[in-house]
Design a protein around this motif. Structure first.
Motif, PDB file in Angstrom:
ATOM      1  N   THR A  68       2.492  48.340  -0.391  1.00 24.75           N
ATOM      2  CA  THR A  68       3.368  49.414  -0.042  1.00 24.75           C
ATOM      3  C   THR A  68       4.147  48.101   0.697  1.00 24.75           C
ATOM      4  OG1 THR A  68       1.701  49.412   2.416  1.00 24.75           O
ATOM      5  CG2 THR A  68       2.055  51.671   0.817  1.00 24.75           C
ATOM      6  N   GLU A  69       5.269  48.249   1.457  1.00 25.93           N
ATOM      7  CA  GLU A  69       6.575  48.139   1.771  1.00 25.93           C
ATOM      8  C   GLU A  69       5.489  46.974   2.914  1.00 25.93           C
ATOM      9  OE1 GLU A  69       9.053  46.085   0.957  1.00 25.93           O
ATOM     10  OE2 GLU A  69       8.973  46.956  -1.055  1.00 25.93           O
ATOM     11  N   SER A  70       4.683  47.633   3.747  1.00 26.86           N
ATOM     12  CA  SER A  70       3.826  47.454   5.626  1.00 26.86           C
ATOM     13  C   SER A  70       3.173  46.225   4.512  1.00 26.86           C
ATOM     14  CB  SER A  70       4.284  47.949   6.032  1.00 26.86           C
ATOM     15  OG  SER A  70       3.106  49.380   5.444  1.00 26.86           O
ATOM     16  N   GLU A  71       2.738  46.915   3.619  1.00 24.81           N
ATOM     17  CA  GLU A  71       0.705  46.033   3.472  1.00 24.81           C
ATOM     18  C   GLU A  71       1.929  44.140   2.827  1.00 24.81           C
ATOM     19  OE1 GLU A  71      -2.599  47.018   1.165  1.00 24.81           O
ATOM     20  OE2 GLU A  71      -1.131  48.323   0.058  1.00 24.81           O
ATOM     21  N   LEU A  72       2.970  44.077   1.881  1.00 27.05           N
ATOM     22  CA  LEU A  72       3.808  43.173   1.012  1.00 27.05           C
ATOM     23  C   LEU A  72       4.001  42.064   2.720  1.00 27.05           C
ATOM     24  CD1 LEU A  72       5.174  43.764  -1.712  1.00 27.05           C
ATOM     25  CD2 LEU A  72       3.394  42.489  -1.495  1.00 27.05           C
ATOM     26  N   ALA A  73       4.916  42.810   3.655  1.00 25.84           N
ATOM     27  CA  ALA A  73       4.633  42.546   5.252  1.00 25.84           C
ATOM     28  C   ALA A  73       3.960  41.580   5.759  1.00 25.84           C
ATOM     29  CB  ALA A  73       5.318  43.133   5.601  1.00 25.84           C
ATOM     30  N   ALA A  74       3.179  42.959   6.043  1.00 27.11           N
ATOM     31  CA  ALA A  74       1.761  41.866   6.617  1.00 27.11           C
ATOM     32  C   ALA A  74       1.113  40.886   5.966  1.00 27.11           C
ATOM     33  CB  ALA A  74       0.377  43.261   6.852  1.00 27.11           C
ATOM     34  N   TYR A  75       1.210  40.473   4.519  1.00 26.59           N
ATOM     35  CA  TYR A  75       0.811  39.627   3.408  1.00 26.59           C
ATOM     36  C   TYR A  75       1.907  37.870   3.387  1.00 26.59           C
ATOM     37  CZ  TYR A  75      -3.076  41.800   1.600  1.00 26.59           C
ATOM     38  OH  TYR A  75      -3.801  42.264   0.460  1.00 26.59           O
ATOM     39  N   GLU A  76       3.251  38.372   4.429  1.00 22.17           N
ATOM     40  CA  GLU A  76       4.243  37.251   4.520  1.00 22.17           C
ATOM     41  C   GLU A  76       3.745  36.560   6.096  1.00 22.17           C
ATOM     42  OE1 GLU A  76       6.434  36.275   2.673  1.00 22.17           O
ATOM     43  OE2 GLU A  76       5.926  37.534   0.584  1.00 22.17           O
ATOM     44  N   LEU A  77       4.134  37.644   6.937  1.00 27.88           N
ATOM     45  CA  LEU A  77       3.343  37.241   8.186  1.00 27.88           C
ATOM     46  C   LEU A  77       1.986  36.801   8.141  1.00 27.88           C
ATOM     47  CD1 LEU A  77       4.226  37.534  11.329  1.00 27.88           C
ATOM     48  CD2 LEU A  77       2.463  39.171  11.224  1.00 27.88           C
ATOM     49  N   LEU A  78       1.278  36.592   7.278  1.00 25.12           N
ATOM     50  CA  LEU A  78      -0.175  35.841   7.406  1.00 25.12           C
ATOM     51  C   LEU A  78      -0.226  34.831   6.797  1.00 25.12           C
ATOM     52  CD1 LEU A  78      -3.003  36.086   8.223  1.00 25.12           C
ATOM     53  CD2 LEU A  78      -3.268  37.429   5.647  1.00 25.12           C
ATOM     54  N   ASP A  79       1.429  34.388   5.217  1.00 22.47           N
ATOM     55  CA  ASP A  79       1.235  33.357   4.555  1.00 22.47           C
ATOM     56  C   ASP A  79       1.630  32.124   6.145  1.00 22.47           C
ATOM     57  OD1 ASP A  79       1.332  31.781   2.070  1.00 22.47           O
ATOM     58  OD2 ASP A  79       3.863  32.112   3.023  1.00 22.47           O
ATOM     59  N   MET A  80       3.256  32.970   6.733  1.00 20.91           N
ATOM     60  CA  MET A  80       3.856  32.565   7.442  1.00 20.91           C
ATOM     61  C   MET A  80       3.050  31.759   8.835  1.00 20.91           C
ATOM     62  SD  MET A  80       7.440  33.615   8.575  1.00 20.91           S
ATOM     63  CE  MET A  80       7.067  35.512   9.565  1.00 20.91           C
TER      64      MET A  80
END
Length: 190
Positions: free
Chosen positions: A38-50
């Motif tokens: 989902t978009e929220s999952e991908l956003a969470a991975y992006e935040l974790l990567d940052m």
């Protein structure tokens, strides 16, 4: 000093653990993206990567500052760390500031996976293994060249002896060479 802290075994182990966690997160992100995250999952991975990127920049800054720069740049493993972290930061800057998500830059984002290679800098045992592997490249290359020469000799013999009887395997040097390679490796050869 800061340098003593970043070179302590406990600190190196913690950084290694963070690198492994980052690698595990990259694996999970790739798996979930392939399965339709989902978009929220991908956003969470992006935040974790940052967060991981921020941690690496902080660790690298402390290491450069504590090493008084010259000691830092005199070690090739540190240069490798610097390149990997700077690539990650440039990718993030490009994605969030320049690109604003308009262009798909997945190829550039794949470079994040190489962060796990920083483990080689953190543990001397891993450095020794990498040094031994690179030292073995020349003998392995020599053995590879010998193998190519031997296969080529047998390919020439095979073309001269069998081209009339087995044209699908020996009608040219290239076909004969690949046939002999198949014989040597056992690949598709019965």
């Amino acid at each position: 000093t800061a340098c003593a802290c970043t070179h302590a075994d406990l600190c190196q182990s913690f950084i290694g653990l963070v690198l492994l966690c980052n690698f595990a997160a990259n694996i999970l992100e790739a798996e979930r993206a392939a399965l339709g995250a989902t978009e929220s999952e991908l956003a969470a991975y992006e935040l974790l990567d940052m967060c991981f990127s921020f941690f690496y920049v902080l660790e690298l800054t402390i290491n450069i500052w504590g090493s008084w720069f010259w000691d830092f740049v005199s070690d090739w493993w540190n240069i490798f760390d610097l390149v990997v972290v700077c690539t990650s930061v440039l990718e993030l800057v490009y994605y969030y500031l320049v690109n604003s998500g308009r262009i798909n830059i997945n190829v550039l984002r794949l470079l994040r996976v190489f962060r796990v290679l920083r483990l080689f800098n953190k543990f001397p045992d891993m450095q020794r293994v990498i040094t031994a592997l690179t030292a073995s490249l020349k003998p392995v290359l020599t053995a590879f060249i010998i193998l190519i020469v031997v296969i080529s000799i047998y390919a020439i013999i095979g073309v001269n002896l069998y081209s009339k009887y087995y044209p699908e395997r020996y009608s040219s040097f290239v076909l004969g060479w690949f046939t002999m390679l198949g014989v040597a490796t056992g690949d598709s050869w019965t």
